[in-house]
Design a protein around this motif. Structure first.
Motif, PDB file in Angstrom:
ATOM      1  N   LEU A 145       0.834  -1.203   0.000  1.00  0.00           N
ATOM      2  CA  LEU A 145       0.000   0.000   0.000  1.00  0.00           C
ATOM      3  C   LEU A 145       0.868   1.252   0.000  1.00  0.00           C
ATOM      4  N   PHE A 146       1.901   1.273   0.855  1.00  0.00           N
ATOM      5  CA  PHE A 146       2.781   2.444   0.917  1.00  0.00           C
ATOM      6  C   PHE A 146       3.546   2.622  -0.388  1.00  0.00           C
ATOM      7  N   ALA A 147       3.999   1.516  -0.972  1.00  0.00           N
ATOM      8  CA  ALA A 147       4.798   1.616  -2.188  1.00  0.00           C
ATOM      9  C   ALA A 147       3.951   2.054  -3.381  1.00  0.00           C
ATOM     10  N   PHE A 148       2.739   1.526  -3.476  1.00  0.00           N
ATOM     11  CA  PHE A 148       1.962   1.726  -4.704  1.00  0.00           C
ATOM     12  C   PHE A 148       0.673   2.514  -4.484  1.00  0.00           C
ATOM     13  N   PHE A 149       0.636   3.320  -3.439  1.00  0.00           N
ATOM     14  CA  PHE A 149      -0.582   4.082  -3.154  1.00  0.00           C
ATOM     15  C   PHE A 149      -0.988   4.943  -4.345  1.00  0.00           C
ATOM     16  N   LYS A 150      -0.004   5.661  -4.894  1.00  0.00           N
ATOM     17  CA  LYS A 150      -0.315   6.586  -5.995  1.00  0.00           C
ATOM     18  C   LYS A 150      -0.795   5.814  -7.229  1.00  0.00           C
ATOM     19  N   GLU A 151      -0.179   4.672  -7.510  1.00  0.00           N
ATOM     20  CA  GLU A 151      -0.576   3.877  -8.663  1.00  0.00           C
ATOM     21  C   GLU A 151      -1.986   3.311  -8.478  1.00  0.00           C
ATOM     22  N   TYR A 156       2.244  12.169 -12.104  1.00  0.00           N
ATOM     23  CA  TYR A 156       2.639  10.796 -11.778  1.00  0.00           C
ATOM     24  C   TYR A 156       3.510  10.177 -12.865  1.00  0.00           C
ATOM     25  N   TRP A 193       7.083   4.686 -11.257  1.00  0.00           N
ATOM     26  CA  TRP A 193       6.546   3.825 -10.205  1.00  0.00           C
ATOM     27  C   TRP A 193       7.121   4.208  -8.841  1.00  0.00           C
ATOM     28  N   ILE A 194       6.331   4.000  -7.809  1.00  0.00           N
ATOM     29  CA  ILE A 194       6.706   4.100  -6.398  1.00  0.00           C
ATOM     30  C   ILE A 194       7.006   5.532  -5.912  1.00  0.00           C
ATOM     31  N   ARG A 195       7.796   6.327  -6.640  1.00  0.00           N
ATOM     32  CA  ARG A 195       8.112   7.668  -6.133  1.00  0.00           C
ATOM     33  C   ARG A 195       6.848   8.498  -5.938  1.00  0.00           C
ATOM     34  N   ARG A 196       6.859   9.307  -4.888  1.00  0.00           N
ATOM     35  CA  ARG A 196       5.648  10.058  -4.570  1.00  0.00           C
ATOM     36  C   ARG A 196       5.776  11.528  -4.925  1.00  0.00           C
ATOM     37  N   PRO A 197       4.649  12.181  -5.185  1.00  0.00           N
ATOM     38  CA  PRO A 197       4.714  13.612  -5.468  1.00  0.00           C
ATOM     39  C   PRO A 197       5.177  14.401  -4.235  1.00  0.00           C
TER      40      PRO A 197
END
Lengths: 386, 245
Positions: free
Chosen positions: A159-165, B103, B108-112
């Motif tokens: 969840l933490f790794a792929f929240f944005k996806e 995005y 992948w994975i990196r956050r804004p």
């Protein structure tokens, strides 16, 4: 509290958290029913795994069951893609078939072992503390606690790794695909997590409660917030609350723990459904009533603005002319007076300066098709709402 | 006019359940045009965009963006889907939706972070929606929702913009605001491709047009090819629009 009691509540809470996370995304993807399908159709996977390992907590069993879960999703999608039946029909076709295969396998082969249909449907949370995990002869706690704990840690990590996806592919699959986040990959990732969680929770709480724990907390949270992160946190909170209060409810009634937790989930949803501040039944009812009166008020003010002749603005004439019943006319008249929109002089109604300004502005919004702005404007003009 | 070709489509055929929706499309879109794709319902306009963007898999043909496959050129392309394609009750805010435009560059994975947030706020300001940044998206009007989608595309700072019916269900003010932004993009040298319904506004809004009805009927500058002949070929009936001089 005895150790066993604490352990049961801990297991139930971890299961609730592990279910609430995928459950939130299932709800937002309008796939709630798929969790029902998965929870039933993993049975043959569990049974086959159990025959091989003779251990309900074996990793192989979890793997096989998760695989059956994925097969369920694939089958449902395949049948649906033929265009001959809709998704709900496809779900209804697939999972009973797989489930019944599991039931027959249990009946034929597992009569003498610790695996029966009752346990599968309702789980045996009360017995969970008796099945200990021994590492080098040392008791490190109930096995199901370790199983669900590990699953939960992986879920939270993902969840933490792929929240944005997860967020972008759930909200807008087209954009997600064009940005390079394959919605298919994310979809099957979520399905795998849901399947694994279901299997891990299955032994402790059974097939029916798993569904309840995935859907009810997320559905309640959905009614309370407009922020995805808060929705996740609320779902988790609701899940844990139901798990613990359900346990004590069962303790008090001396009844099934799984059944009591599910009852708590149902009650929780009912309360939220009724009392949620903006989406709840009572709030909606109140708001509709308020809007009805305020629309009447606006109609009344427009009428006053359109007519200068006194005969059109007489209190009694208004009642006949606008065709309102006595009570409604009185409510509207009083609301207009309270808000200083009108003055009544010898039964002749006139707009005040403020009433005039409000009405002109409202007309502007109506003719430019910006009706939604009227709601914002009301905050500036109204001292009392309808 | 020797311009770079921004988008090139070769022999593209797309089918749903073995029924072709796009049939052997060849198309070259020069850099820097503001192009409308017009055609009747079911002509495959959205399908064409989605196939160029790799959302749908064609059964034949290929697409290139500045000479390379789309997968290699994602960062050069921004996409505005049809407004109706998403669930506006989704629990999120206007600002958050615009942030989604960043995005792609994050991967992948990196956050804004703060930088992405700043870009999103600038885009919101450009479409006149800064005041609504914290608003839940279901609380926005249709026109405001479309502006949010546009802001999300602007944040991508792409070279090519694809938009699927951005004027659908928006009020006149928003339509003017949107077309002004599109014209600004063209002025900045960007290529903008719009699925468009209202034939009356084609000459006023666009400088390039593609007529599409399963097959490509015509493509070129509006002033040369936007005529009754092509309209009739595309829409099948004797179609006439009065073109303002």
């Amino acid at each position: 509290m005895s150790n066993a009691q604490i352990e049961i509540q801990l297991i139930a809470s971890l299961v609730a958290i592990a279910c609430a996370i995928p459950g939130t995304f299932l709800i937002l993807r309008k796939m709630a029913m798929i969790s029902d399908a998965i929870s039933h159709s993993i049975l043959p996977g569990i049974v086959i795994g159990f025959f091989i390992t003779q251990d309900l907590n074996s990793p192989l069993l979890i793997l096989l069951a998760a695989l059956t879960g994925i097969i369920t999703v694939v089958l449902v999608e395949r049948i649906q893609r033929t265009g001959l039946v809709k998704e709900d029909t496809a779900i209804g076709l697939v999972f009973p078939v797989l489930f019944s295969i599991g039931v027959i396998m249990i009946a034929k082969n597992a009569n003498d072992v610790h695996l029966d249909v009752d346990a599968v449907l309702l789980g045996e949370l009360a017995f969970a503390p008796f099945d200990r995990l021994l590492v080098g002869g040392v008791d490190v706690g109930p096995k199901s606690l370790w199983v669900i704990g590990s699953i939960l840690m992986v879920t939270v990590g993902l969840l933490f790794a792929f929240f944005k996806e997860l967020k972008v592919s759930t909200f807008d699959a087209g954009l997600s695909a064009s940005l390079g986040f394959s919605p298919v990959v994310i979809h099957y990732g979520l399905m795998t997590v849901s399947s694994v969680t279901t299997v891990g929770a299955f032994d402790a709480v059974g097939a029916i409660l798993v569904v309840a724990l995935m859907i009810a907390p997320a559905a309640s949270a959905y009614l309370l917030t407009t922020d995805l992160k808060k929705m996740l946190l609320l779902s988790i909170g609701f899940g844990v609350f139901s798990a613990i209060s359900g346990y004590w409810f069962a303790h008090w009634l001396d009844a099934s723990i799984a059944g009591s937790i599910t009852t708590m989930l149902g009650l929780l949803f009912l309360v939220v459904y009724l009392f949620a501040p903006t989406k709840g039944l009572i709030a909606v009812f109140y708001r509709e009533k308020q809007q009805r009166i305020e629309v009447s008020l606006l109609t009344f003010l427009l009428h006053l603005k359109n007519h200068n002749e006194e005969v059109e603005r007489h209190v009694n004439h208004l009642r006949e002319h606008i065709n309102w019943q006595k009570v409604r006319a009185k409510t509207v008249l009083e609301l207009a007076l309270k808000n200083n929109m009108i003055v009544i002089d010898e039964d002749i109604v006139s707009l005040t300066k403020k009433g005039n300004a409000f009405t002109s502005k409202a007309i502007d919004y109506i003719i430019t098709n910006e009706d939604s702005q009227i709601e914002d404007m009301k905050d500036d003009f109204f001292l009392f709402r309808g | 006019m020797s311009k770079n070709i921004a988008v090139k489509v070769d022999d593209l055929t797309v089918a749903y359940n073995y029924k072709p929706v796009l049939w052997d499309i060849d198309l070259e879109i020069p850099e820097g045009v503001l192009m409308a794709i017009v055609g009747p319902n079911g002509a495959g306009k959205s399908t064409l965009i989605k196939s160029i963007l790799g959302i749908l898999k064609p059964i034949a043909g290929s697409v290139s963006i500045y000479g390379k496959p789309y997968e290699k050129q994602r960062s050069m392309v921004a996409y505005v889907p049809q407004k109706g394609s998403v669930d506006w009750d989704f629990p999120t805010t206007a600002l958050d939706v615009v942030m989604m435009g960043t995005y792609g560059s994050l991967g992948w994975i990196r956050r804004p972070k703060q930088k992405e947030k700043k870009l999103a706020l600038e885009a919101l300001e450009k479409v006149g929606m800064l005041a609504f940044k914290g608003r839940q998206i279901s609380q926005l009007s249709g026109g405001q929702q479309q502006r949010i989608f546009l802001a999300r595309a602007l944040v991508q700072n792409a070279s090519i913009y694809f938009m699927d019916e951005p004027f659908q269900g928006v009020d006149a003010t928003t339509e003017i605001a949107i077309i002004n932004i599109l014209k600004e993009l063209r002025k900045a040298g960007k290529t903008v491709i719009v699925v468009h319904h209202d034939l009356q506004t084609v000459p006023e809004y666009f400088d390039w047009v593609t007529f599409l009805n399963v097959k490509k009927i015509a493509t070129g500058p509006v002033k040369d090819i936007f005529n009754d002949d092509n309209l009739t070929k595309t829409y099948g009936i004797n179609y006439k629009v009065s073109i303002q001089e």
